[in-house]
Write a protein that holds these residues in place. Structure first.
Motif, PDB file in Angstrom:
ATOM      1  N   UNK A  25     -22.622  -0.626 -78.903  1.00 38.57           N
ATOM      2  CA  UNK A  25     -23.130  -1.735 -78.110  1.00 38.57           C
ATOM      3  C   UNK A  25     -24.350  -1.272 -77.325  1.00 38.57           C
ATOM      4  N   UNK A  26     -25.382  -2.098 -77.311  1.00 39.67           N
ATOM      5  CA  UNK A  26     -26.621  -1.723 -76.648  1.00 39.67           C
ATOM      6  C   UNK A  26     -27.187  -2.898 -75.860  1.00 39.67           C
ATOM      7  N   UNK A  27     -27.800  -2.578 -74.741  1.00 44.12           N
ATOM      8  CA  UNK A  27     -28.577  -3.555 -73.988  1.00 44.12           C
ATOM      9  C   UNK A  27     -30.020  -3.424 -74.449  1.00 44.12           C
ATOM     10  N   UNK A  28     -30.432  -4.336 -75.294  1.00 39.92           N
ATOM     11  CA  UNK A  28     -31.800  -4.305 -75.823  1.00 39.92           C
ATOM     12  C   UNK A  28     -32.788  -5.019 -74.911  1.00 39.92           C
ATOM     13  N   UNK A  29     -32.285  -5.630 -73.865  1.00 37.40           N
ATOM     14  CA  UNK A  29     -33.116  -6.439 -72.989  1.00 37.40           C
ATOM     15  C   UNK A  29     -33.063  -7.912 -73.322  1.00 37.40           C
ATOM     16  N   UNK A  30     -32.601  -8.227 -74.520  1.00 36.01           N
ATOM     17  CA  UNK A  30     -32.618  -9.620 -74.951  1.00 36.01           C
ATOM     18  C   UNK A  30     -31.634 -10.468 -74.141  1.00 36.01           C
ATOM     19  N   UNK A  31     -30.413  -9.985 -73.953  1.00 36.91           N
ATOM     20  CA  UNK A  31     -29.420 -10.747 -73.205  1.00 36.91           C
ATOM     21  C   UNK A  31     -29.865 -10.986 -71.775  1.00 36.91           C
ATOM     22  N   UNK A  32     -30.418  -9.966 -71.144  1.00 32.34           N
ATOM     23  CA  UNK A  32     -30.941 -10.117 -69.780  1.00 32.34           C
ATOM     24  C   UNK A  32     -32.067 -11.143 -69.753  1.00 32.34           C
ATOM     25  N   UNK A  33     -32.944 -11.091 -70.744  1.00 31.59           N
ATOM     26  CA  UNK A  33     -34.062 -12.040 -70.811  1.00 31.59           C
ATOM     27  C   UNK A  33     -33.552 -13.474 -70.921  1.00 31.59           C
ATOM     28  N   UNK A  34     -32.534 -13.689 -71.762  1.00 28.59           N
ATOM     29  CA  UNK A  34     -32.003 -15.032 -71.951  1.00 28.59           C
ATOM     30  C   UNK A  34     -31.303 -15.534 -70.682  1.00 28.59           C
TER      31      UNK A  34
ATOM     32  N   UNK B 206     -37.356  -6.515 -73.226  1.00 29.40           N
ATOM     33  CA  UNK B 206     -37.658  -7.256 -71.999  1.00 29.40           C
ATOM     34  C   UNK B 206     -38.033  -6.342 -70.839  1.00 29.40           C
ATOM     35  N   UNK B 207     -37.864  -5.032 -71.038  1.00 26.85           N
ATOM     36  CA  UNK B 207     -38.270  -4.027 -70.041  1.00 26.85           C
ATOM     37  C   UNK B 207     -37.611  -4.225 -68.680  1.00 26.85           C
ATOM     38  N   UNK B 208     -36.302  -4.479 -68.693  1.00 33.34           N
ATOM     39  CA  UNK B 208     -35.623  -4.541 -67.398  1.00 33.34           C
ATOM     40  C   UNK B 208     -34.947  -3.200 -67.123  1.00 33.34           C
TER      41      UNK B 208
END
Length: 392
Positions: free
Chosen positions: A245-254, A343-345
């Motif tokens: 499982x990875x935080x790619x930034x996409x979930x945070x962006x959405x 998303x660079x968070x």
């Protein structure tokens, strides 16, 4: 002869033309599927089957029947196959997010089930550990099949005459909840499709199986772009996932977009036909948008916020839309997202970084992904339709 008489004579023939599925014989399809389930396909390891649920042709045949039986939902309209459509790669091209009972929307995209046998956990957040139990939550979820209890489903199958003797033939025992899970598991684990041009080139020794552009894309995939760090390729097979499982930034962006919605939203009603609909119009006809915290919802560990399982990339060119919520319609959208570094968070995985890929390199990388399409992919859909779905 009257017109009505002509129509009555012609209608059965017309229906046969519309619904007949050629090339797959109903009398032996499950035997062939069983063999594939036990031997695998070029480019993939042999699937692992639980000792307590070894597949048989009878289990696979019965699992297919249940998979498509719409009578097993509360209002007799929904089945597994309504969201996981065989002709669409056992996913759904038309909808970003799945739609279930009485049109109720889910939070996530219905992912392809093809090659899901190789996942260590199921669902985008990994909340289930195996197919034998995975089916229960869709059966009971109010926005999916909405049954009041699992026992009600067992009782219904006991009442349906076309199931008479089916579980006895497969198990020597009557229908039960865990046997429903076992036949669905046997069928879903048989949905295997590899033997792609990439496999023939990488594992089959065919140097001409993929183009020079696709070979350049492979070098980018395993090198500069870093895709294979998560979408892994082995020496003798390639799952194209690390099952992590990875935080790619996409979930945070959405989630950021959910909390700060734009005044207008583009709605594509046909290929290339887009209307910009006001937020008020959308809110007037839809329910509230719900947050999605990914793996955190399973573990309750804040470090797992916005993490999602790495999807298998096999047949990815045929399984749009992409990401856990279907937010990207095209492969190029996905590549552009990763090329700019997600998303660079703050909590985003360090594996996600600006890639600096040129336009030509992005085209090469997308061409490589096209080479992951299996020659056997369409056969799975033909097998799925070899017998009439129930409750047509």
């Amino acid at each position: 002869m009257s017109i009505s008489r002509l129509i009555s004579l012609a209608l059965p023939f017309f229906l046969c033309l519309c619904f007949a599925v050629p090339t797959v014989r109903a009398d032996n399809w499950a035997v062939r599927v069983l063999e594939r389930s036990m031997t695998g396909s070029l480019g993939l390891p042999v699937p692992t089957h639980p000792v307590e649920n070894r597949p048989t042709a009878d289990k696979i045949r019965l699992g297919r029947k249940i998979f498509f039986d719409r009578r097993l939902s509360l209002n007799r309209t929904m089945s597994c196959g309504m969201c996981h459509i065989p002709e669409q790669g056992f996913g759904n091209h038309e909808l970003q997010k799945a739609v279930g009972f009485e049109g109720r929307s889910l939070r996530r995209n219905a992912p392809t089930l093809v090659n899901a046998a190789f996942y260590e956990t199921l669902f985008w957040d990994g909340r289930e550990t195996g197919f034998e139990t995975q089916f229960i939550s869709p059966l009971l979820a109010a926005n999916e099949m909405a049954n009041p209890s699992a026992g009600q489903v067992v009782a219904l199958i006991e009442e349906l005459s076309d199931y008479d003797g089916a579980f006895e033939q497969a198990f020597g025992q009557p229908v039960s909840l865990h046997r429903i899970g076992e036949v669905l598991a046997a069928y879903q684990r048989s949905l295997i499709a590899a033997n792609s041009p990439f496999d023939r080139w990488r594992f089959g020794g065919d140097t001409n199986a993929i183009s020079e552009q696709q070979q350049r894309g492979y070098q980018l995939f395993t090198g500069k772009a870093g895709c294979s760090q998560c979408h892994q390729i082995g020496e003798t097979s390639a799952l194209f996932t690390d099952n992590a499982y990875h935080d790619t930034g996409y979930g945070w962006m959405r989630e950021h977009e959910r909390q700060n919605p734009p005044s207008h939203h583009p709605v594509e009603v046909a290929p290339g036909v887009v209307f910009h609909v006001s937020r008020k119009q959308i809110d007037d006809v839809s329910g509230p948008s719900l947050p999605d915290l990914g793996r955190y919802e399973v573990t309750q560990n804040p470090a797992d916020s916005w993490k999602y399982r790495t999807p298998i990339l096999r047949n990815v060119a045929l399984t749009a839309p992409y990401m856990h919520d279907g937010g990207f319609a095209k492969l190029r959208d996905v590549l552009d997202f990763y090329n700019r570094g997600g998303a660079s968070h703050d909590q985003q995985s360090p594996l996600i970084r600006p890639l600096g890929l040129t336009e030509a390199e992005l085209q090469d990388l997308e061409a490589f992904l096209q080479a992951l399409t299996s020659a056997d992919f369409a056969e799975l859909a033909r097998e799925a339709r070899v017998e009439e779905p129930d409750n047509w």
